[in-house]
Design an enzyme around this catalytic site. Structure first.
Site, PDB file in Angstrom:
ATOM      1  N   GLY A   1      30.605  54.057  56.538  1.00 39.21           N
ATOM      2  CA  GLY A   1      30.141  52.668  56.665  1.00 39.21           C
ATOM      3  C   GLY A   1      28.705  52.539  56.192  1.00 39.21           C
ATOM      4  O   GLY A   1      28.172  53.431  55.534  1.00 39.21           O
ATOM      5  N   ASN A   2      28.080  51.423  56.508  1.00 39.97           N
ATOM      6  CA  ASN A   2      26.652  51.270  56.201  1.00 39.97           C
ATOM      7  C   ASN A   2      26.004  50.441  57.307  1.00 39.97           C
ATOM      8  O   ASN A   2      26.687  49.980  58.220  1.00 39.97           O
ATOM      9  CB  ASN A   2      26.457  50.648  54.812  1.00 39.97           C
ATOM     10  CG  ASN A   2      27.093  49.283  54.704  1.00 39.97           C
ATOM     11  OD1 ASN A   2      26.703  48.352  55.400  1.00 39.97           O
ATOM     12  ND2 ASN A   2      28.107  49.150  53.850  1.00 39.97           N
ATOM     13  N   TYR A   3      24.693  50.274  57.237  1.00 37.90           N
ATOM     14  CA  TYR A   3      23.951  49.673  58.358  1.00 37.90           C
ATOM     15  C   TYR A   3      23.929  48.145  58.352  1.00 37.90           C
ATOM     16  O   TYR A   3      23.229  47.544  59.154  1.00 37.90           O
ATOM     17  CB  TYR A   3      22.502  50.184  58.345  1.00 37.90           C
ATOM     18  CG  TYR A   3      22.378  51.644  58.661  1.00 37.90           C
ATOM     19  CD1 TYR A   3      22.724  52.136  59.910  1.00 37.90           C
ATOM     20  CD2 TYR A   3      21.901  52.547  57.709  1.00 37.90           C
ATOM     21  CE1 TYR A   3      22.614  53.482  60.208  1.00 37.90           C
ATOM     22  CE2 TYR A   3      21.777  53.889  57.995  1.00 37.90           C
ATOM     23  CZ  TYR A   3      22.141  54.358  59.249  1.00 37.90           C
ATOM     24  OH  TYR A   3      22.026  55.672  59.551  1.00 37.90           O
TER      25      TYR A   3
ATOM     26  N   ALA B   1      27.852  43.916  52.419  1.00 40.07           N
ATOM     27  CA  ALA B   1      27.508  45.217  51.823  1.00 40.07           C
ATOM     28  C   ALA B   1      28.818  45.996  51.697  1.00 40.07           C
ATOM     29  O   ALA B   1      29.226  46.716  52.618  1.00 40.07           O
ATOM     30  CB  ALA B   1      26.523  45.941  52.721  1.00 40.07           C
TER      31      ALA B   1
END
Ligand code: CTP
Length: 399
Positions: free
Chosen positions: A204-206, A272
């Protein structure tokens, strides 16, 4: 338009009579609520005659035994306009004090509330009044600023209630703006995507989803019919009239976007989206038997690129670019390759900008390569800048 007009105990209350006459002439329906002291300045008879409606002041009418229901009055109104608003009422509104019918109606408001302060210049400049007004603005109320001129005290300065014609044009401007995207369908994507590795893990990402949700809310505030395609996010400040489609992975987001795109006038891709996803997903938990684990990843489909290829005439397509280096050139490259109307550039090198923060610092670059650099501001205010740009590009719907 149905207007509840609140009138407070101020010398400027005489202007309420002119305001009502002008509002009624413009076709508005007006119901007046006076604070108990307001009738020292203007009579209820004058205001009821001009508004062609009974004037309310008490919770109940002692003579008829009739209950003046503040909840019903608030629900009836398209807008609650309080003019004049005294420092006392401003303080009570800011602090949730509810000791008269007008304040009870204000606290029950379903509509926007606009207020036009009226007071002496030193009162208007007092830090307590300034703080209360700021609090009311933060709570979403609209201030119609006081004007400069001769005050009842004989002093000259800022504090006069705005003239009735200025109040009317202020309200007209506000509501015209707030419906400038009426009839437009918008899709906004927000948040990260999670790409599954096995039964319990993902890549995943932030991204928090805050920026995209603020844009969706702002488009809604401007009258658009908004669908938010939201990756995994813990944010819950989404306008209740926005349709939310929850997705997890890049492919789910792709499918949801493509299904909606043809019908949409505005598409803002602020999510994102993962660029790579595991080639094989294990349905069971991968055990730590090996010293090294190599994941094979494959490219996800670029949603925005596909939307750019299939872009309809007059459709507005907006992308984001979060960059760490060579920011402007990378953003322009994405703007061109993805056939966008404009791109919103964030640089990870700017403090307070990017994932998780409540603030952002953006540069908007349009297809004529005109750039607008904005200062660091709350994501809510950044969303306003982005939506204002969309409004400028937006073609009104044919009748
Ligand atoms: N985007 C998308 N689908 C993807 C990847 C990105 O729709 N699979 C969109 C993003 O939502 C954003 C824009 O494309 O609006 C640019 O995303 P970004 O990650 O900055 O750029 P990429 O095109 O993925 O290029 P790179 O990661 O190499 O910088």
């Amino acid at each position: 338009m149905k207007i509840v007009l609140g009138v407070c105990a101020s010398i400027a209350a005489y202007k309420s009579a002119i305001l009502i006459r002008m509002l009624v002439k413009e076709g508005a329906e007006v119901k007046v609520i006076m604070t108990p002291g307001a009738s020292d300045f203007i009579t209820p008879l004058t205001l009821s005659t001009l508004s062609k409606n009974p004037v309310f002041s008490e919770y109940s009418d002692r003579k008829s035994g009739q209950w003046n229901n503040h909840v019903e009055l608030a629900a009836w109104a398209d807008i609650i306009l309080i003019a004049p608003t005294t420092a006392n009422t401003i303080a009570k509104m800011a602090n949730g004090i509810c000791d008269n019918l007008l304040l009870a109606t204000y606290l029950s408001a379903k509509s926007k509330v606009a207020f036009a302060p009226a007071m002496d210049l030193d009162m208007y400049l007092h830090p307590a009044v300034i703080a209360n007004i700021a609090k009311l603005k933060d709570n979403g109320n609209i201030i119609i600023p006081a004007e400069t001129g001769e005050l009842a005290s004989g002093l000259i300065g800022e504090g006069r209630m705005a003239e009735p014609e200025n109040i009317i044009s202020f309200i007209e401007d506000y509501f015209c703006k707030s419906i400038s995207l009426k009839g437009k369908k918008a899709i906004v994507t927000a948040g990260p995507t999670y790409e599954r590795i096995d039964a319990v893990r993902f890549i995943g990402n932030y991204s928090s989803g805050k920026m995209g949700i603020s844009i969706a809310n702002e488009l809604k505030n401007n009258g658009a019919d908004v669908t938010l395609i939201l990756g995994p996010s813990h944010q819950n400040n989404i306008d209740s009239s926005i349709k939310v489609i929850k997705v997890e992975s890049a492919i789910e987001m792709y499918n949801a976007c493509i299904a909606q795109a043809d019908e949409s006038d505005i598409i803002v891709m602020s999510a994102a989206v993962a660029d790579y996803t595991p080639s094989i997903v294990s349905n069971i938990k991968i055990k730590k038997t090996e010293n090294k684990l190599i994941l094979n990843l494959e490219k996800t489909s670029d949603i925005l690129h596909k939307l750019g290829e299939d872009k309809k005439p007059k459709q507005i397509l907006v992308g984001f670019a979060l960059e760490t280096d060579n920011e402007y050139d990378n953003a322009v490259d994405k703007l061109n390759k993805k056939n966008l109307d404009f791109i919103v550039l964030n640089s990870m090198n700017d403090n307070g900008a990017g994932f998780q923060y409540d603030t952002n610092k953006i540069t908007i670059i349009d297809k004529e390569l005109k750039s607008q650099v904005f200062e660091l501001k709350s994501k809510k205010d950044v969303a306003k800048d982005i939506v204002n740009k969309i409004i400028k590009l937006s073609v009104p719907n044919e009748k």
